[in-house]
Design an enzyme around this catalytic site. Structure first.
Site, PDB file in Angstrom:
ATOM      1  N   PRO A  76     -10.326  -4.891   7.076  1.00  0.00           N
ATOM      2  CA  PRO A  76     -10.700  -5.665   5.882  1.00  0.00           C
ATOM      3  C   PRO A  76     -12.178  -5.613   5.492  1.00  0.00           C
ATOM      4  CG  PRO A  76     -10.208  -7.130   7.726  1.00  0.00           C
ATOM      5  CD  PRO A  76      -9.852  -5.761   8.181  1.00  0.00           C
ATOM      6  N   LYS A 109     -10.680  -3.573   0.665  1.00  0.00           N
ATOM      7  CA  LYS A 109     -10.000  -2.543  -0.130  1.00  0.00           C
ATOM      8  C   LYS A 109      -8.475  -2.653  -0.156  1.00  0.00           C
ATOM      9  CE  LYS A 109     -13.236  -0.082  -1.836  1.00  0.00           C
ATOM     10  NZ  LYS A 109     -13.728  -1.278  -2.543  1.00  0.00           N
ATOM     11  N   HIS A 167     -19.043 -11.584  -9.111  1.00  0.00           N
ATOM     12  CA  HIS A 167     -20.164 -11.414  -8.192  1.00  0.00           C
ATOM     13  C   HIS A 167     -20.880 -10.107  -8.468  1.00  0.00           C
ATOM     14  CE1 HIS A 167     -19.288 -14.419  -4.732  1.00  0.00           C
ATOM     15  NE2 HIS A 167     -19.096 -14.952  -5.912  1.00  0.00           N
ATOM     16  N   TYR A 196     -22.522 -10.240   4.612  1.00  0.00           N
ATOM     17  CA  TYR A 196     -21.991  -9.415   5.691  1.00  0.00           C
ATOM     18  C   TYR A 196     -23.082  -9.306   6.760  1.00  0.00           C
ATOM     19  CZ  TYR A 196     -18.191  -7.777   2.584  1.00  0.00           C
ATOM     20  OH  TYR A 196     -17.095  -7.692   1.762  1.00  0.00           O
ATOM     21  N   TYR A 227     -17.876   0.069  -2.787  1.00  0.00           N
ATOM     22  CA  TYR A 227     -17.501  -1.344  -2.704  1.00  0.00           C
ATOM     23  C   TYR A 227     -16.894  -1.831  -4.022  1.00  0.00           C
ATOM     24  CZ  TYR A 227     -17.730  -6.255  -1.316  1.00  0.00           C
ATOM     25  OH  TYR A 227     -17.401  -7.539  -0.994  1.00  0.00           O
TER      26      TYR A 227
HETATM   27  P1  RFL Z   1       2.036  -7.416   1.664  1.00  0.00           P
HETATM   28  O1  RFL Z   1       1.105  -8.383   1.064  1.00  0.00           O
HETATM   29  O2  RFL Z   1       2.083  -7.336   3.160  1.00  0.00           O
HETATM   30  O3  RFL Z   1       3.487  -7.753   1.111  1.00  0.00           O
HETATM   31  C1  RFL Z   1       4.656  -7.183   1.652  1.00  0.00           C
HETATM   32  C2  RFL Z   1       5.803  -8.118   1.333  1.00  0.00           C
HETATM   33  O4  RFL Z   1       7.029  -7.493   1.736  1.00  0.00           O
HETATM   34  C3  RFL Z   1       7.838  -8.478   2.353  1.00  0.00           C
HETATM   35  N1  RFL Z   1       8.818  -7.777   3.224  1.00  0.00           N
HETATM   36  C4  RFL Z   1      10.127  -7.617   2.913  1.00  0.00           C
HETATM   37  N2  RFL Z   1      10.851  -8.014   1.853  1.00  0.00           N
HETATM   38  C5  RFL Z   1      12.181  -7.700   1.834  1.00  0.00           C
HETATM   39  N3  RFL Z   1      12.800  -7.019   2.831  1.00  0.00           N
HETATM   40  C6  RFL Z   1      12.098  -6.603   3.917  1.00  0.00           C
HETATM   41  N4  RFL Z   1      12.711  -5.927   4.888  1.00  0.00           N
HETATM   42  C7  RFL Z   1      10.697  -6.900   3.980  1.00  0.00           C
HETATM   43  N5  RFL Z   1       9.716  -6.639   4.893  1.00  0.00           N
HETATM   44  C8  RFL Z   1       8.603  -7.177   4.420  1.00  0.00           C
HETATM   45  C9  RFL Z   1       6.857  -9.355   3.102  1.00  0.00           C
HETATM   46  O5  RFL Z   1       7.406 -10.639   3.380  1.00  0.00           O
HETATM   47  C10 RFL Z   1       5.711  -9.425   2.095  1.00  0.00           C
HETATM   48  O6  RFL Z   1       5.839 -10.501   1.217  1.00  0.00           O
HETATM   49  O7  RFL Z   1       1.773  -5.931   1.160  1.00  0.00           O
HETATM   50  P2  RFL Z   1       1.179  -5.386  -0.249  1.00  0.00           P
HETATM   51  O8  RFL Z   1       1.896  -5.988  -1.406  1.00  0.00           O
HETATM   52  O9  RFL Z   1       1.119  -3.923  -0.080  1.00  0.00           O
HETATM   53  O10 RFL Z   1      -0.297  -5.975  -0.324  1.00  0.00           O
HETATM   54  C11 RFL Z   1      -1.315  -5.554   0.546  1.00  0.00           C
HETATM   55  C12 RFL Z   1      -2.331  -6.686   0.754  1.00  0.00           C
HETATM   56  O11 RFL Z   1      -1.654  -7.854   1.121  1.00  0.00           O
HETATM   57  C13 RFL Z   1      -3.363  -6.313   1.818  1.00  0.00           C
HETATM   58  O12 RFL Z   1      -3.740  -4.957   1.726  1.00  0.00           O
HETATM   59  C14 RFL Z   1      -4.644  -7.158   1.680  1.00  0.00           C
HETATM   60  O13 RFL Z   1      -4.389  -8.514   1.951  1.00  0.00           O
HETATM   61  C15 RFL Z   1      -5.728  -6.651   2.638  1.00  0.00           C
HETATM   62  N6  RFL Z   1      -6.924  -7.498   2.645  1.00  0.00           N
HETATM   63  C16 RFL Z   1      -7.876  -7.395   1.658  1.00  0.00           C
HETATM   64  N7  RFL Z   1      -7.691  -6.558   0.621  1.00  0.00           N
HETATM   65  C17 RFL Z   1      -8.592  -6.518  -0.398  1.00  0.00           C
HETATM   66  O14 RFL Z   1      -8.412  -5.718  -1.327  1.00  0.00           O
HETATM   67  N8  RFL Z   1      -9.704  -7.323  -0.442  1.00  0.00           N
HETATM   68  C18 RFL Z   1      -9.965  -8.194   0.560  1.00  0.00           C
HETATM   69  O15 RFL Z   1     -10.943  -8.934   0.465  1.00  0.00           O
HETATM   70  C19 RFL Z   1      -9.054  -8.236   1.676  1.00  0.00           C
HETATM   71  N9  RFL Z   1      -9.249  -9.089   2.674  1.00  0.00           N
HETATM   72  C20 RFL Z   1      -7.126  -8.436   3.675  1.00  0.00           C
HETATM   73  C21 RFL Z   1      -8.308  -9.203   3.659  1.00  0.00           C
HETATM   74  C22 RFL Z   1      -6.184  -8.600   4.671  1.00  0.00           C
HETATM   75  C23 RFL Z   1      -6.423  -9.521   5.662  1.00  0.00           C
HETATM   76  N10 RFL Z   1      -5.406  -9.662   6.627  1.00  0.00           N
HETATM   77  C24 RFL Z   1      -4.859 -10.912   6.972  1.00  0.00           C
HETATM   78  C25 RFL Z   1      -4.664  -8.491   7.059  1.00  0.00           C
HETATM   79  C26 RFL Z   1      -8.558 -10.135   4.656  1.00  0.00           C
HETATM   80  C27 RFL Z   1      -7.635 -10.272   5.673  1.00  0.00           C
HETATM   81  C28 RFL Z   1      -7.973 -11.260   6.755  1.00  0.00           C
HETATM   82  C1  PHB Z   2     -12.158 -12.640   1.891  1.00  0.00           C
HETATM   83  O1  PHB Z   2     -12.713 -13.431   1.127  1.00  0.00           O
HETATM   84  O2  PHB Z   2     -11.093 -12.942   2.475  1.00  0.00           O
HETATM   85  C2  PHB Z   2     -12.760 -11.323   2.176  1.00  0.00           C
HETATM   86  C3  PHB Z   2     -13.883 -10.912   1.458  1.00  0.00           C
HETATM   87  C4  PHB Z   2     -14.471  -9.688   1.721  1.00  0.00           C
HETATM   88  C5  PHB Z   2     -13.945  -8.876   2.713  1.00  0.00           C
HETATM   89  C6  PHB Z   2     -12.811  -9.265   3.418  1.00  0.00           C
HETATM   90  C7  PHB Z   2     -12.219 -10.502   3.154  1.00  0.00           C
HETATM   91  O3  PHB Z   2     -14.550  -7.691   2.984  1.00  0.00           O
END
Ligand code: RFL
Ligand code: PHB
Length: 391
Positions: A293, A297, A72, A201, A385
């Site tokens: 989110p 990042k 994108h 957005y 971004y």
């Molecule tokens: P995770 O993905 O939470 O993984 C942690 C893992 O550890 C396990 N765990 C354990 N395992 C063993 N023993 C224990 N005691 C444990 N306790 C926990 C868990 O089961 C899990 O599998 O952390 P990690 O790897 O640091 O990754 C971080 C990302 O997942 C997170 O920052 C992103 O998803 C945030 N996020 C976004 N980030 C982006 O860069 N771009 C995006 O577009 C974006 N969109 C989002 C997002 C997060 C969202 N939510 C749901 C919070 C959109 C949403 C809606």
């Molecule tokens: C997504 O596709 O889940 C998404 C994209 C951009 C954002 C957050 C989440 O800023």
């Protein structure tokens, strides 16, 4: 059980770290409390920075991303019926972002690890990190009902916000910085082609909305809702009607509807734990910091952390110097606070606080006008971004 690097958690941080260490010839064991299907299906991030794409490619994990990921070159800001496209490469010297879901990144890394890498144990819950202040940290864990201990030279806590690793840093040394927001995101997946070919957005008096996508035939959409909202309290027609209102434009743009296949509510939080290192324990990803989110990042920061750790450990092996390991927390926190700042600012720019005053509404509109009319303001957004460089 014994290994060089004990990794707690198989989210994107833990899985990528295991892969980076494997390609450098350093052994590791990954403990993941949930099962494989859960990790592969948990809907989260969608946007990869250029730097993240480059890292995945260099780690040999980019083949499917290169085939199926969508590059994108812009995002659209929408407010008061207006549309403004931010041209990312034109403003950043050529940088863009890639739409490739976190679920797919995790699937690719899990397949590689199981095929070529060291042990990756699902259903293995770490109970604590012990002796982090010594040269022999240990992780007691339960795997398939049996108690075991993983002895390591280093532990990397990649266990997310709710994990156990962070608790191993003594309270007297810990400092946390936190903000919660009075709203969350209701996120839906829908079987319908995205109504725009780039992310939208939208700022609206009724609250923020985001149009994103998972593929050319699957849309990912979000609505700002009050904190504590139950996703089931929103009917599908109600969701589409609200999305239509918040995305409404002065031109003939329309939102295509389709069957909603998943919905959930995500709370929003900013959080940083300092330090990110205690002795032989290193915290990475959501275990150490959370961003709302809006700036996309979180996953990209997690990637930055584990790349920094892997480089530092390789440097230690090749030169005998612990300098980069000692610099880990400082190196990571520089990027982390830039992402915290940007994510907070994007959230404040686009969301409507429940107690927003008319003055604050006008300020939001003025900020959006500024981005649309000043190349410097727009470039500032585009640079953040698309991501701050890893080096
Ligand atoms: P995770 O993905 O939470 O993984 C942690 C893992 O550890 C396990 N765990 C354990 N395992 C063993 N023993 C224990 N005691 C444990 N306790 C926990 C868990 O089961 C899990 O599998 O952390 P990690 O790897 O640091 O990754 C971080 C990302 O997942 C997170 O920052 C992103 O998803 C945030 N996020 C976004 N980030 C982006 O860069 N771009 C995006 O577009 C974006 N969109 C989002 C997002 C997060 C969202 N939510 C749901 C919070 C959109 C949403 C809606
Ligand atoms: C997504 O596709 O889940 C998404 C994209 C951009 C954002 C957050 C989440 O800023």
């Amino acid at each position: 059980m014994r290994t060089t690097v004990g990794i707690v958690g198989a989210g994107p941080a833990g899985l990528l770290l295991a892969r980076l260490l494997h390609t450098a010839g350093i052994d590791s064991v990954v403990l993941e409390s949930r099962d494989r299907a859960y990790v592969e299906q948990r809907q989260r991030a969608g946007i990869l920075e250029q730097g993240t794409v480059d890292v995945l490619r260099a780690a040999g994990a980019g083949a499917r991303m290169d085939r199926e990921g969508l590059r994108h070159d812009g995002i659209e800001l929408r407010w008061a019926g207006r549309r403004h496209r931010v041209d990312l490469p034109a403003l950043t010297g050529g940088r863009s972002v890639t739409v490739y879901a976190q679920t797919e990144v995790c699937k690719d890394l899990i397949a590689l690890q199981l095929e070529e890498g060291g042990p990756l144990l699902f259903g293995a819950e770490a109970l604590a990190v012990e002796d982090a202040g010594t040269a022999r940290p240990r992780i007691p864990f339960r795997h398939q009902g049996r108690a075991d201990v993983l002895e390591c030279d280093y532990v990397v806590g990649c266990d997310g916000f709710w994990g156990v690793s962070r608790k191993a840093v003594p309270a007297a040394l810990s400092r946390t910085f936190e903000r919660t927001y009075p709203f969350g995101w209701l996120g839906v997946l829908a079987d319908v082609a995205p109504s725009h070919d780039e992310l939208v957005y939208a700022r609206h008096d009724r609250g923020f909305a985001l149009l994103s996508m998972r593929s050319p035939s699957v849309s990912r959409l979000y609505l700002q809702v009050p904190a504590g909202t139950d996703a089931e309290s929103w009917g599908d027609d109600e969701i589409w009607a609200e999305l239509e209102r918040r995305f409404a434009t002065d031109d003939d743009w329309t939102l295509e509807r389709g069957p909603i296949t998943q919905k959930s509510v995500t709370p929003m939080r900013s959080f940083v734990h300092e330090p990110m290192r205690h002795g032989r324990l290193f915290l990475a990803g959501d275990a150490a910091h959370i961003v709302p989110p809006t700036g996309a990042k979180g996953l990209n920061l997690a990637v930055g952390d584990v790349v920094t750790f892997a480089r530092a450990l390789v440097h230690r092996r090749e030169t005998g110097s612990a300098d980069l390991l000692d610099a880990y927390a400082r190196t990571c926190l520089g990027r982390v606070w830039q992402a915290e700042r940007f994510s907070h600012d994007m959230t404040a720019l686009l969301h409507r606080a429940p107690d927003a005053t008319p003055f604050e509404d006008r300020l939001q509109l003025a900020r959006l006008e500024r981005i649309a009319s000043s190349r410097a303001a727009e470039a500032d957004l585009a640079e953040a971004y698309t991501g701050f460089p890893l080096d």
